[in-house]
Scaffold this active site. Sequence first.
Site, PDB file in Angstrom:
ATOM      1  N   CYS A 133      45.454  -7.417   6.727  1.00  0.00           N
ATOM      2  CA  CYS A 133      46.124  -6.555   7.702  1.00  0.00           C
ATOM      3  C   CYS A 133      45.499  -6.679   9.087  1.00  0.00           C
ATOM      4  O   CYS A 133      44.434  -6.118   9.348  1.00  0.00           O
ATOM      5  CB  CYS A 133      46.077  -5.104   7.206  1.00  0.00           C
ATOM      6  N   CYS A 136      45.342  -3.354  11.012  1.00  0.00           N
ATOM      7  CA  CYS A 136      44.264  -2.452  10.572  1.00  0.00           C
ATOM      8  C   CYS A 136      42.909  -2.966  11.037  1.00  0.00           C
ATOM      9  O   CYS A 136      42.067  -2.196  11.474  1.00  0.00           O
ATOM     10  CB  CYS A 136      44.227  -2.350   9.044  1.00  0.00           C
ATOM     11  N   ASP A 137      42.676  -4.263  10.912  1.00  0.00           N
ATOM     12  CA  ASP A 137      41.311  -4.783  11.049  1.00  0.00           C
ATOM     13  C   ASP A 137      41.074  -5.670  12.266  1.00  0.00           C
ATOM     14  O   ASP A 137      39.924  -6.004  12.568  1.00  0.00           O
ATOM     15  CB  ASP A 137      40.944  -5.590   9.786  1.00  0.00           C
TER      16      ASP A 137
END
Length: 308
Positions: A133, A136-137
């Site tokens: 992701c 997200c990261d």
Amino acid sequence: MLDLAIIGGGPAGLTAGLYATRGGLKNVVMYEKGLPGGQITQSSEIENYPGIKEVVTGMELMEPWPEQCMRFGLKHEMAEVKRVSKEGETFKVLLADGNVVDAKSVIVCTGSTPKRAGVKGEEEFYGRGVSNCATCDGFFYKDKEVAVLGGGDTALEEALYLANICSKVYLIHRRDTFRAAPSTVEKVKNNPKISLILNSTVKEIYGDASGVNGVLVENKSGEVIDLKVPGIFIFVGMNVNNEVLKQEDGSFLCDVNEWGEVVVDISMRTSVEGLYAAGDIRIEAPKQVVCAAGDGATAALQVVAKSL
Ligand code: FAD
Ligand code: NAP
């Protein structure tokens, strides 16, 4: 007894709930194990959902859906469904807490989840430098170099997203042609921050207690290069989430194809009366939000018509 149980709260499940309740069904529950929205909430850039002219993130796209889709009485239960079976005319929906709910009809909208590449170090460093992701990261790698594995739409789109944050993105792909849309391939090729490493596979992801330190990449001639990156994003396709249809004896409740995708007709009917499948889980799914939503509406309208 529910009129309708919807399993999964992504674009297909939410839209099915909207159409079922607005069509007059009274007792409709959507079981979603997490927050409603589905896998698209992991995406950083959507520009192909009709009616939304701006480029938005998956979160932004899905944010208004639950409120609209629940306006007509759809209930959301945050629960994981373990199994759907059928006894006589009644479906039995087994929840993770052991409770069993009866339903007259079921629409399965459980979608798909990212595949593992099966690379050495992938599991060991998952969440410590290995990610599925970018939204997200990606920020953890601001101004750093990262690697991306895969050659489909997801890998290329996420590589573009990462190129906005990171100093360099190595895109590793096992062939020299891509599955991704030609326009996306063009954007990637024209992005000076993305370096293509083609005809190559990841041999190993290595690191220490603090996380990933690098990735060994091997080309077709057997040459190995050592990319000293702190993170690798893996986008190598999706698994069909069909577990809820598996019966105690290991068979499926309805027909599935060789990849486990649920066989449906043009109205999203499965081989079992009263059971429908919508979205990424079905055969020949285009795997697009707009198509999943359309499938959900189609299936729900069938249930409504049956109840008249
Ligand atoms: P999903 O969105 O997968 O939703 C399924 C839901 O079911 C999930 O919320 C899951 O938690 C829930 N669930 C699963 N099993 C259970 C269970 N046993 N019990 C309870 N709940 C369960 N499409 C586009 O149109 N445009 C794009 O730009 C685009 N970009 C993408 C970028 C990325 C990174 C990804 C991963 C996908 C992208 N897609 C895009 C594809 C799109 O996200 C999917 O086609 C769409 O989300 C499918 O919707 P769905 O409702 O079928 O399934
Ligand atoms: P995908 O299209 O199946 O692509 C997977 C990629 O990973 C392929 O390039 C494949 O290589 C490679 N791969 C598979 N297993 C591998 C392994 N073990 N090691 C190394 N590489 C491996 O998957 P996706 O990109 O996740 O897309 C899934 C679906 O969602 C697609 O239908 C896609 O069109 C859709 N989607 C659409 C959009 C959009 O429309 N904007 C955005 C994202 C996703 P090969 O090519 O050699 O097989």
